[in-house]
Design an enzyme around this catalytic site. Structure first.
Site, PDB file in Angstrom:
ATOM      1  N   GLU B  51       0.500  -1.085  -0.095  1.00  0.00           N
ATOM      2  CA  GLU B  51       0.044  -0.481  -0.355  1.00  0.00           C
ATOM      3  C   GLU B  51       0.614   1.462  -0.241  1.00  0.00           C
ATOM      4  O   GLU B  51       0.775   2.747   0.004  1.00  0.00           O
ATOM      5  CB  GLU B  51      -0.851   0.330   1.353  1.00  0.00           C
ATOM      6  CG  GLU B  51      -0.693  -0.406   3.133  1.00  0.00           C
ATOM      7  CD  GLU B  51      -1.460  -0.235   3.760  1.00  0.00           C
ATOM      8  OE1 GLU B  51      -2.260  -0.377   3.560  1.00  0.00           O
ATOM      9  OE2 GLU B  51      -0.237   0.234   5.157  1.00  0.00           O
ATOM     10  N   SER B  52       1.872   1.258   0.531  1.00  0.00           N
ATOM     11  CA  SER B  52       3.019   2.243   0.727  1.00  0.00           C
ATOM     12  C   SER B  52       2.986   2.767  -1.157  1.00  0.00           C
ATOM     13  O   SER B  52       3.446   3.655  -1.467  1.00  0.00           O
ATOM     14  CB  SER B  52       4.503   1.732   0.492  1.00  0.00           C
ATOM     15  OG  SER B  52       4.670   0.658   0.202  1.00  0.00           O
TER      16      SER B  52
END
Lengths: 271, 256
Positions: B51-52
């Site tokens: 998700e980064s």
């Protein structure tokens, strides 16, 4: 844009009672600036961050925060943020109001703030109990298709504080690697303070599509090498995962936490 | 190979459920271990998304956080976090969302928010992060969790991420077209939703009895008439997994 010391940049642009977004998605977390807020005894802040991380654990434990707006409040890969938990579970060092979202909603809320929109829309929050506890999560109907969409208010911080690789002498700032919501947080805020590893004559942006924030979108740049530690700065330093693990023991107990803050923040020099 | 721990069995079983053509949204911890084990064994071309913002990442050590530099250094590309959630997750590009859970119920609903009441929790957990939308927008969701009566409970204290809802019909009610929880991997067994969406034990790990699974589950768990026996981890699987953990320990300064 002014090139200032970190002490002056914080004194001038971050005030008691402000809504502050200190962003950096695991990468580029502006720890040195957070420590400067603690040293200058900022109070009653509304702190916004997708992942409060150790930086807000420290600010909360040091009594700087009145409210926290967030979407994931753990120590990544390690466990709890004990100072955040102590504030929520026991009201220490003071009670803290929380406004809790999902990552998708907060990321969209920053983007909406940067875009000058009053709200962010998303397909999200399906069947989660967060909806019952956060009145800032609502639903609207798409006027074209009738589809039900989640809506949250745009984030519009008083001040955004970020760390970045470097700036040039005009204060143009280059951000590389995991860029997170750095650009959105700066462009959504009324004021922006950026700490950088170095100021260089030529920004040397590696691509025409590099993430560059023009100096005229930023109020103050402060040179703070290592200002993201124990987070990291792509191209300059590695994430100090051993410190993230060590923080679990340091922060678990109020006394050891306060001692750590005294030794490492309050007794330290302002950059 | 019988010389393995229950945790290793769990991660190996999870890795086996992933395929070369999957696009997997990876959570930290056991999901990340399973996804990278799949990548270094039978699914070398699996696309791992964190998700980064890292897409197509190929870490050689397991990241401690979702944003370790290793993920960006080895990614095909790294996008901003708003783009990650808007275009790639909400846009329907993810085949498998891989989540952990502090509590899970018979309909695969997940709690990672609080134990006790929300306003004055007994334990404040980290919260949802990306999970609420991973749960709704991934084509399928895999959940990995240790099997105990603390984790597998009759009523979860808080629905952070939707499985099939508290009555089993939540996804339909919310108009979701994605499948939802397709597989729950524990240290004791594999569970899959039945026709009415309630989880059923479909495979028991080596040496695990149905009585042991029942005793470790907080509701009257369904077990299919003849559950499969999960194959024991192979030498290759265990070697690869232990190599990943050892490299990770060294990189993170020990005692991982």
């Amino acid at each position: 844009m002014e090139l200032l010391s970190l002490r002056d940049a914080v004194a001038r642009h971050v005030h008691d009672g402000d809504t502050v977004a200190m962003e950096g998605f695991t990468h580029l977390i502006p720890f040195a600036a957070g420590h400067e807020l603690i040293r200058q005894h900022r109070r009653d802040l509304t702190l916004i961050r997708m992942t409060p991380d150790i930086i807000y654990d420290q600010l909360i434990g040091a009594g700087c925060a009145r409210k926290l707006v967030f979407s994931w409040g753990g120590n990544p890969g390690v466990g709890s943020l004990h100072r955040l938990r102590d504030a929520v579970e026991h009201g220490w060092p003071g009670s803290i109001e929380i406004e809790e979202h999902s990552h998708a909603a907060m990321a969209s809320a920053y983007a909406a703030g940067a875009a000058g929109l009053p709200i962010a829309l998303l397909k999200g929050y399906h069947g989660t109990d967060l909806v019952e506890h956060n009145p800032n999560i609502r639903f609207v109907e798409d006027p074209f298709t009738g589809q039900r969409l989640a809506a949250v208010p745009a984030l519009r911080p008083d001040v955004a504080v970020i760390h970045a690789q470097r700036a040039d002498e005009d204060g143009n700032v280059l951000i590389e690697g995991i860029v997170g919501v750095q650009k959105e947080s700066v462009l959504s805020a009324s004021r922006a303070v950026v700490t950088v590893e170095e100021v260089v004559a030529d920004l040397a942006a590696p691509s025409p599509n590099s993430v560059v924030l023009p100096g005229w979108t930023i109020d103050a740049v402060a040179v703070v090498p290592g200002g993201s530690h124990p987070s990291y700065t792509h191209g300059y330093s590695d994430r100090d995962n051993a410190f993230y693990k060590a923080w679990d023991a340091i922060s678990r107990d109020r006394d050891t936490f306060q001692q750590w803050i005294r030794d490492n923040v309050l007794d330290g020099e302002s950059p | 190979m019988s010389d393995h721990t229950a945790q290793e069995m769990m991660v190996v079983a999870a890795a086996r459920a992933l395929h070369n053509d999957d696009v997997c949204f990876v959570g930290i911890g056991a999901p990340s271990a399973a996804c990278n084990l799949a990548r270094v064994t039978h699914a070398p071309d699996i696309t791992l998304v964190y998700e980064s913002g890292t897409i197509g990442t190929r870490p050689t050590v397991l990241p401690l956080s979702i944003g370790d530099g290793e993920l960006c250094d080895t990614a095909l590309t790294t996008v901003s976090v708003p783009e990650m959630f808007q275009y790639w997750l909400q846009g329907g590009r993810i085949s498998i969302g891989f989540l952990g859970a502090a509590q899970i119920d018979r309909f695969g609903n997940i709690n990672t928010t609080v134990i006790g009441g929300y306003a004055a929790p007994r334990v404040r957990l980290p919260g949802g992060g990306g999970a609420p939308e991973i749960a709704s927008h991934s084509e399928k969701v895999y959940v990995i969790a240790n099997h105990s009566t603390r984790t597998m409970v009759e009523q979860i204290d808080f629905v952070t991420s939707l499985g099939f809802g508290r009555d089993g019909n939540g996804r339909r009610r919310h108009g979701l077209k994605t499948q939802g929880p397709a597989l729950v991997i524990t240290d004791l067994c594999l569970m899959e939703p039945g026709a009415d969406h309630e989880l059923e034990v479909t495979s028991l790990h080596p040496g695990v009895t149905t009585d042991r699974v029942r005793a470790a589950t907080g509701w009257d768990i369904r077990i299919v008439p003849e559950p499969a026996r999960t194959p024991t981890p192979t030498v290759d699987e265990l070697t690869a997994l232990r190599h990943l953990y050892a490299a990770t320990d060294r990189a993170h300064g020990g005692d991982a």
